[in-house]
Write a protein that holds these residues in place. Sequence first.
Motif, PDB file in Angstrom:
ATOM      1  N   UNK A  47       0.374  -1.129  -0.515  1.00  0.00           N
ATOM      2  CA  UNK A  47      -0.072  -0.480  -0.001  1.00  0.00           C
ATOM      3  C   UNK A  47       0.907   1.509  -0.091  1.00  0.00           C
ATOM      4  N   UNK A  48       1.911   1.340   0.589  1.00  0.00           N
ATOM      5  CA  UNK A  48       3.089   2.665   0.685  1.00  0.00           C
ATOM      6  C   UNK A  48       3.807   2.601  -0.504  1.00  0.00           C
ATOM      7  N   UNK A  49       4.272   1.446  -0.844  1.00  0.00           N
ATOM      8  CA  UNK A  49       4.632   1.892  -2.266  1.00  0.00           C
ATOM      9  C   UNK A  49       4.005   2.442  -3.267  1.00  0.00           C
ATOM     10  N   UNK A  50       2.439   1.629  -2.919  1.00  0.00           N
ATOM     11  CA  UNK A  50       2.223   2.145  -4.443  1.00  0.00           C
ATOM     12  C   UNK A  50       1.518   3.444  -4.563  1.00  0.00           C
ATOM     13  N   UNK A  51       1.018   3.980  -3.105  1.00  0.00           N
ATOM     14  CA  UNK A  51       0.629   5.273  -2.924  1.00  0.00           C
ATOM     15  C   UNK A  51       2.196   6.101  -3.465  1.00  0.00           C
ATOM     16  N   UNK A  52       3.242   5.662  -3.077  1.00  0.00           N
ATOM     17  CA  UNK A  52       3.994   6.809  -3.596  1.00  0.00           C
ATOM     18  C   UNK A  52       4.059   6.822  -4.679  1.00  0.00           C
ATOM     19  N   UNK A  53       4.467   5.732  -5.526  1.00  0.00           N
ATOM     20  CA  UNK A  53       4.843   5.710  -7.523  1.00  0.00           C
ATOM     21  C   UNK A  53       3.730   6.667  -7.715  1.00  0.00           C
ATOM     22  N   UNK A  54       1.846   6.117  -6.875  1.00  0.00           N
ATOM     23  CA  UNK A  54       1.161   6.629  -8.074  1.00  0.00           C
ATOM     24  C   UNK A  54       0.902   8.243  -7.539  1.00  0.00           C
ATOM     25  N   UNK A  55       2.133   8.759  -6.651  1.00  0.00           N
ATOM     26  CA  UNK A  55       2.497   9.916  -6.548  1.00  0.00           C
ATOM     27  C   UNK A  55       3.188  10.601  -7.603  1.00  0.00           C
ATOM     28  N   UNK A  56       4.013   9.726  -7.599  1.00  0.00           N
ATOM     29  CA  UNK A  56       4.989  10.232  -8.607  1.00  0.00           C
ATOM     30  C   UNK A  56       6.600  10.177  -7.999  1.00  0.00           C
ATOM     31  N   UNK A  57       6.804   9.326  -6.556  1.00  0.00           N
ATOM     32  CA  UNK A  57       7.559   9.813  -5.838  1.00  0.00           C
ATOM     33  C   UNK A  57       7.878   8.230  -6.143  1.00  0.00           C
ATOM     34  N   UNK A  58       9.313   7.936  -5.808  1.00  0.00           N
ATOM     35  CA  UNK A  58      10.727   7.020  -6.222  1.00  0.00           C
ATOM     36  C   UNK A  58      10.353   6.630  -4.644  1.00  0.00           C
ATOM     37  N   UNK A  59      10.001   4.751  -4.537  1.00  0.00           N
ATOM     38  CA  UNK A  59      10.154   4.696  -2.853  1.00  0.00           C
ATOM     39  C   UNK A  59      11.866   4.123  -2.940  1.00  0.00           C
ATOM     40  N   UNK A  60      12.570   4.422  -1.977  1.00  0.00           N
ATOM     41  CA  UNK A  60      13.576   3.721  -1.751  1.00  0.00           C
ATOM     42  C   UNK A  60      13.406   3.522   0.040  1.00  0.00           C
ATOM     43  N   UNK A  61      12.666   2.573  -0.043  1.00  0.00           N
ATOM     44  CA  UNK A  61      12.858   1.355   1.347  1.00  0.00           C
ATOM     45  C   UNK A  61      12.719   1.201   1.568  1.00  0.00           C
ATOM     46  N   UNK A  62      13.976   0.527   2.539  1.00  0.00           N
ATOM     47  CA  UNK A  62      14.996  -0.814   2.767  1.00  0.00           C
ATOM     48  C   UNK A  62      13.929  -2.141   2.766  1.00  0.00           C
ATOM     49  N   UNK A  63      14.240  -3.154   2.489  1.00  0.00           N
ATOM     50  CA  UNK A  63      13.463  -4.000   2.438  1.00  0.00           C
ATOM     51  C   UNK A  63      13.966  -5.474   2.777  1.00  0.00           C
ATOM     52  N   UNK A  64      12.108  -5.291   3.137  1.00  0.00           N
ATOM     53  CA  UNK A  64      11.806  -7.016   4.226  1.00  0.00           C
ATOM     54  C   UNK A  64      11.768  -7.790   3.764  1.00  0.00           C
ATOM     55  N   UNK A  65      12.569  -8.135   3.294  1.00  0.00           N
ATOM     56  CA  UNK A  65      12.752  -9.900   2.702  1.00  0.00           C
ATOM     57  C   UNK A  65      12.675 -11.642   3.382  1.00  0.00           C
ATOM     58  N   UNK A  66      11.996 -11.129   4.692  1.00  0.00           N
ATOM     59  CA  UNK A  66      11.408 -12.046   5.260  1.00  0.00           C
ATOM     60  C   UNK A  66      10.023 -11.630   6.205  1.00  0.00           C
ATOM     61  N   UNK A  67       9.747 -11.005   5.268  1.00  0.00           N
ATOM     62  CA  UNK A  67       7.870 -10.446   4.826  1.00  0.00           C
ATOM     63  C   UNK A  67       7.239 -11.233   4.222  1.00  0.00           C
ATOM     64  N   UNK A  68       6.358 -11.981   5.033  1.00  0.00           N
ATOM     65  CA  UNK A  68       5.043 -13.215   4.090  1.00  0.00           C
ATOM     66  C   UNK A  68       4.842 -12.796   2.641  1.00  0.00           C
ATOM     67  N   UNK A  69       4.728 -12.694   2.036  1.00  0.00           N
ATOM     68  CA  UNK A  69       4.736 -12.594   0.307  1.00  0.00           C
ATOM     69  C   UNK A  69       5.669 -11.546  -0.309  1.00  0.00           C
ATOM     70  N   UNK A  70       7.066 -11.492   0.660  1.00  0.00           N
ATOM     71  CA  UNK A  70       7.941 -10.781   0.320  1.00  0.00           C
ATOM     72  C   UNK A  70       7.955  -9.526   0.610  1.00  0.00           C
ATOM     73  N   UNK A  71       9.202  -9.027  -0.536  1.00  0.00           N
ATOM     74  CA  UNK A  71       9.109  -7.137  -0.526  1.00  0.00           C
ATOM     75  C   UNK A  71       8.209  -6.490  -0.908  1.00  0.00           C
ATOM     76  N   UNK A  72       7.811  -5.759  -0.805  1.00  0.00           N
ATOM     77  CA  UNK A  72       6.606  -3.931  -1.856  1.00  0.00           C
ATOM     78  C   UNK A  72       8.435  -3.657  -3.273  1.00  0.00           C
ATOM     79  N   UNK A  73       9.309  -3.711  -2.885  1.00  0.00           N
ATOM     80  CA  UNK A  73      10.514  -3.009  -3.540  1.00  0.00           C
ATOM     81  C   UNK A  73      10.844  -3.858  -4.311  1.00  0.00           C
TER      82      UNK A  73
END
Length: 141
Positions: A47-73
């Motif tokens: 949700x956060x990454x999609x909102x940033x991209x919709x606003x034209x902002x590049x998401x430079x969020x640290x990847x959380x590879x241990x999250x279920x479903x993988x990273x949003x980045x």
Amino acid sequence: MTGGTLVENASDTDHNWRVPARRRKNRLRVPRAPISVGADKAYDTRDFVKTLRDMGIRPHVAQNLNRPGGSAIDQRTARHNGYQISQKKRPLIEKVFGWMKQTGGIRKTKLRGLWKVGWQFLMTAAAFNLWRLPKIQSAEV
């Protein structure tokens, strides 16, 4: 911290991304030129990454590879030089906020009201810059 790490454009604005999307989009204007936003693993949500991209902002969020479903980045974002630079600069920024919390009294403020807390944040950022200034000046010599 190396070189010229100083706080610039200190602001205490509310960045609560868990508010409904319709209210969130009203808070930030779409920038003219592409900008990026850095954040830690807690913000690695679709949700956060999609909102940033919709606003034209590049998401430079640290990847959380241990999250279920993988990273949003995805790798499309992570492979770019700008993303790598952003991830290397994050620890410098975290050290500033760590100093502000531990030494500057921001962790548990005794003030109430946005104006007073904003003033405390700004003064703490100025104090950090004054604390860093001799170290930066000696590094330039």
